[in-house]
Design an enzyme around this catalytic site. Sequence first.
Site, PDB file in Angstrom:
ATOM      1  N   HIS A   1     -10.698  -2.959   0.968  1.00  0.00           N
ATOM      2  CA  HIS A   1     -11.144  -1.673   0.492  1.00  0.00           C
ATOM      3  C   HIS A   1     -11.772  -1.600  -0.873  1.00  0.00           C
ATOM      4  O   HIS A   1     -11.644  -0.985  -1.608  1.00  0.00           O
ATOM      5  CB  HIS A   1      -9.800  -0.708   0.343  1.00  0.00           C
ATOM      6  CG  HIS A   1      -9.962   0.613   0.496  1.00  0.00           C
ATOM      7  ND1 HIS A   1      -8.830   1.510   0.451  1.00  0.00           N
ATOM      8  CD2 HIS A   1     -11.365   1.256   0.875  1.00  0.00           C
ATOM      9  CE1 HIS A   1      -9.573   2.675   0.794  1.00  0.00           C
ATOM     10  NE2 HIS A   1     -10.734   2.391   0.957  1.00  0.00           N
TER      11      HIS A   1
ATOM     12  N   ASP B   1       0.675  -1.085  -0.016  1.00  0.00           N
ATOM     13  CA  ASP B   1      -0.014   0.083  -0.094  1.00  0.00           C
ATOM     14  C   ASP B   1       0.940   1.291   0.068  1.00  0.00           C
ATOM     15  O   ASP B   1       1.728   1.478   0.944  1.00  0.00           O
ATOM     16  CB  ASP B   1      -0.865   0.034   1.212  1.00  0.00           C
ATOM     17  CG  ASP B   1      -2.079   1.040   1.215  1.00  0.00           C
ATOM     18  OD1 ASP B   1      -2.115   1.936   0.402  1.00  0.00           O
ATOM     19  OD2 ASP B   1      -3.108   0.836   1.837  1.00  0.00           O
ATOM     20  N   ASP B   2       0.843   2.092  -1.179  1.00  0.00           N
ATOM     21  CA  ASP B   2       1.510   3.248  -1.015  1.00  0.00           C
ATOM     22  C   ASP B   2       3.122   3.093  -1.254  1.00  0.00           C
ATOM     23  O   ASP B   2       3.883   4.107  -0.947  1.00  0.00           O
ATOM     24  CB  ASP B   2       1.322   4.237  -0.043  1.00  0.00           C
ATOM     25  CG  ASP B   2       0.001   4.749  -0.058  1.00  0.00           C
ATOM     26  OD1 ASP B   2      -0.977   4.371  -1.004  1.00  0.00           O
ATOM     27  OD2 ASP B   2      -0.534   5.368   0.863  1.00  0.00           O
TER      28      ASP B   2
ATOM     29  N   ARG C   1      -7.271  -1.524  -6.576  1.00  0.00           N
ATOM     30  CA  ARG C   1      -7.642  -2.956  -6.128  1.00  0.00           C
ATOM     31  C   ARG C   1      -8.605  -3.648  -7.097  1.00  0.00           C
ATOM     32  O   ARG C   1      -8.567  -4.929  -7.281  1.00  0.00           O
ATOM     33  CB  ARG C   1      -7.905  -2.938  -4.859  1.00  0.00           C
ATOM     34  CG  ARG C   1      -6.784  -2.633  -3.561  1.00  0.00           C
ATOM     35  CD  ARG C   1      -7.118  -2.041  -2.507  1.00  0.00           C
ATOM     36  NE  ARG C   1      -6.041  -1.232  -1.762  1.00  0.00           N
ATOM     37  CZ  ARG C   1      -5.037  -1.962  -1.443  1.00  0.00           C
ATOM     38  NH1 ARG C   1      -5.052  -3.217  -1.019  1.00  0.00           N
ATOM     39  NH2 ARG C   1      -4.028  -1.167  -0.899  1.00  0.00           N
TER      40      ARG C   1
ATOM     41  N   SER D   1      -8.987   1.131   4.815  1.00  0.00           N
ATOM     42  CA  SER D   1      -7.693   1.895   5.011  1.00  0.00           C
ATOM     43  C   SER D   1      -7.414   1.933   6.615  1.00  0.00           C
ATOM     44  O   SER D   1      -8.493   2.150   7.251  1.00  0.00           O
ATOM     45  CB  SER D   1      -7.222   3.279   4.413  1.00  0.00           C
ATOM     46  OG  SER D   1      -7.124   3.115   3.052  1.00  0.00           O
TER      47      SER D   1
ATOM     48  N   LYS E   1       1.631   9.180  -5.424  1.00  0.00           N
ATOM     49  CA  LYS E   1       0.245   8.927  -5.250  1.00  0.00           C
ATOM     50  C   LYS E   1      -0.966  10.050  -5.306  1.00  0.00           C
ATOM     51  O   LYS E   1      -0.498  11.231  -5.090  1.00  0.00           O
ATOM     52  CB  LYS E   1       0.041   8.475  -3.677  1.00  0.00           C
ATOM     53  CG  LYS E   1      -1.193   8.201  -3.227  1.00  0.00           C
ATOM     54  CD  LYS E   1      -1.452   7.692  -1.973  1.00  0.00           C
ATOM     55  CE  LYS E   1      -2.884   7.472  -1.334  1.00  0.00           C
ATOM     56  NZ  LYS E   1      -2.862   6.914  -0.161  1.00  0.00           N
TER      57      LYS E   1
ATOM     58  N   ASP F   1      -0.161  -0.737  -4.730  1.00  0.00           N
ATOM     59  CA  ASP F   1      -1.448  -0.415  -5.377  1.00  0.00           C
ATOM     60  C   ASP F   1      -1.229   0.902  -6.011  1.00  0.00           C
ATOM     61  O   ASP F   1      -2.025   1.458  -7.049  1.00  0.00           O
ATOM     62  CB  ASP F   1      -2.702  -0.406  -4.371  1.00  0.00           C
ATOM     63  CG  ASP F   1      -2.450   0.659  -3.323  1.00  0.00           C
ATOM     64  OD1 ASP F   1      -1.196   1.125  -3.104  1.00  0.00           O
ATOM     65  OD2 ASP F   1      -3.072   0.905  -2.310  1.00  0.00           O
ATOM     66  N   ASN F   2      -0.244   1.817  -5.805  1.00  0.00           N
ATOM     67  CA  ASN F   2      -0.136   3.097  -5.978  1.00  0.00           C
ATOM     68  C   ASN F   2       1.352   3.445  -5.854  1.00  0.00           C
ATOM     69  O   ASN F   2       1.893   2.962  -4.797  1.00  0.00           O
ATOM     70  CB  ASN F   2      -0.980   4.197  -6.107  1.00  0.00           C
ATOM     71  CG  ASN F   2      -1.636   4.128  -4.614  1.00  0.00           C
ATOM     72  OD1 ASN F   2      -2.487   3.888  -4.141  1.00  0.00           O
ATOM     73  ND2 ASN F   2      -0.550   4.859  -3.537  1.00  0.00           N
TER      74      ASN F   2
ATOM     75  N   CYS G   1      -6.234   3.785  -3.761  1.00  0.00           N
ATOM     76  CA  CYS G   1      -6.281   2.315  -3.237  1.00  0.00           C
ATOM     77  C   CYS G   1      -7.589   1.673  -3.744  1.00  0.00           C
ATOM     78  O   CYS G   1      -7.040   0.738  -4.460  1.00  0.00           O
ATOM     79  CB  CYS G   1      -6.542   2.445  -1.748  1.00  0.00           C
ATOM     80  SG  CYS G   1      -5.369   3.403  -0.753  1.00  0.00           S
TER      81      CYS G   1
ATOM     82  N   HIS H   1       1.046   2.581   4.082  1.00  0.00           N
ATOM     83  CA  HIS H   1       0.129   3.578   4.299  1.00  0.00           C
ATOM     84  C   HIS H   1       0.061   4.284   5.762  1.00  0.00           C
ATOM     85  O   HIS H   1       0.647   3.347   6.619  1.00  0.00           O
ATOM     86  CB  HIS H   1      -1.382   3.064   4.061  1.00  0.00           C
ATOM     87  CG  HIS H   1      -2.349   4.017   3.705  1.00  0.00           C
ATOM     88  ND1 HIS H   1      -2.812   4.730   4.917  1.00  0.00           N
ATOM     89  CD2 HIS H   1      -3.144   4.183   2.676  1.00  0.00           C
ATOM     90  CE1 HIS H   1      -3.762   5.435   4.200  1.00  0.00           C
ATOM     91  NE2 HIS H   1      -4.032   5.148   3.093  1.00  0.00           N
TER      92      HIS H   1
ATOM     93  N   LYS I   1      -5.820  -5.595   3.554  1.00  0.00           N
ATOM     94  CA  LYS I   1      -6.518  -4.679   3.337  1.00  0.00           C
ATOM     95  C   LYS I   1      -7.593  -4.988   2.093  1.00  0.00           C
ATOM     96  O   LYS I   1      -6.974  -5.333   0.942  1.00  0.00           O
ATOM     97  CB  LYS I   1      -5.851  -3.325   3.050  1.00  0.00           C
ATOM     98  CG  LYS I   1      -6.689  -2.270   2.561  1.00  0.00           C
ATOM     99  CD  LYS I   1      -5.621  -0.984   2.392  1.00  0.00           C
ATOM    100  CE  LYS I   1      -6.552   0.290   1.652  1.00  0.00           C
ATOM    101  NZ  LYS I   1      -5.567   1.352   1.297  1.00  0.00           N
TER     102      LYS I   1
END
Length: 470
Positions: free
Chosen positions: A121, A21-22, A65, A144, A294, A262-263, A61, A210, A119
Amino acid sequence: MAQQSGSDQPRNPNFVVIFCDDLGYGDLGCFGSRDHDTPRLDRMAAEGTRFTNFYVPSPVCSPSRAGLLTGCYPKRVGLDSGESFPVLLPGDPIGLSPDEVTIAALLRGRGYATKAVGKWHLGDQPEFLPGRHGFDEYFGLPYSNDMLPDLRIAGQKPFPPLMLMRQDKVVEADPNQVSLTDRYLVDALRFIHDNRDRPFFLYLAHLYVHVPIYTPMNYHAVSRNGPYGAAVSHLDFTTGAILDTLRDLGLDDNTIVLFTSDNGAGVPRTPDGVDAMRLSRGGVGSNRPLHGGKGSTWEGGMREPFIAWGPGLVPAGATCDELCCTLDLLPTMARMAGTTEPRDRIIDGADIAPLLTGEPGAATPHEQFLYYGAGTRSLDAIRAGRWKLHLDKDELYDLDADAGETTNRFASHPAVVGELRDRADASRDDLGDARTGIAGKGCRPAGRVDNPRTLLPVPEDDPWVRAVYD
């Protein structure tokens, strides 16, 4: 491929997708990090293949996904944004439609055990949870880790306490995030052990990196980049533990492990170029050598580190520069498991098995890639071959020569601009574009419920909640 137990028939490969995540493009040693030591991930890259032109379909996010699990651009499945925010919020009335077909559903149809850890989401209403999307088991957070009662988003009601779920039930309120990643790891390893005699699909969606970042103290002790660096070290350790377990169980020669994010990392900077987040929070991610991060459709927002590992299946020590993306995982894994992507709907991803297995002469299956903005529902940019056109800025970049998007070639290449604009017009007709008012002929609706509720009530006046989150 390994043999089925008690059979001469080859067993379908296992799949493990590790989704951070991130995490930034430049956050791993094998992708040039100067801030982090990632020995296990570097070894994974040395034993597998490193992809340098790998993308996600959104810089935030929830849409990202949705794209990974369905093989579709998020706009196609109605999840390019939440109802009132760029990502889904607790109690959002929309989520991933039960009518969509996910990787997990396809593989379960082929006899795979399927598990999601971490996660989710993609909606916290019962209709949208992992069990409705092909997963036999789920353990993790429904959204998140920053969506807490003290997070205030304009126009939104306070959120309930963060909740940890097993299957479709809340099993713990306000879980200790310091220990949560290790609990995820234990659950993931148990699943691998329990299903070592049958094909399995494990989707491990980390909460790192994150914010807020909570890590065990032993990782802080070795970090050169504050809490962020400690979280990267923890990711490195957990990935190594999964690879070691696969080796110990003799599953490494028939398992493909895929690692990405994810990003891109969030990297706001002060006017003098200093990382503002590094100054304020003690550590920040890096998307070097890419521009942006992001939330943006610059390369740093949507081009991600991607490592494929699978001794005997994936070539070792290789680098692949061909364009591919998370949308490709569904058709690729489906075909490697002996089935295909759904034939009754448009799927935007393509089979990249030839790239994963190092087939000589294998090339990208994509003529173009679309960059939709975060929560804007608009087509911001398009890439075809080496060229990327920012439609909202009239800027053109040669990504082969200038991955950092530093030199605008818009004025000197009118023919390229014209071709990319024609491609963009056709894409808008298919997927839509809020900026131009085009709805898109090829879009499907998100799932929706009429009376959404949060999984736990919102105790706005509870003194315990105020004390925990103040």
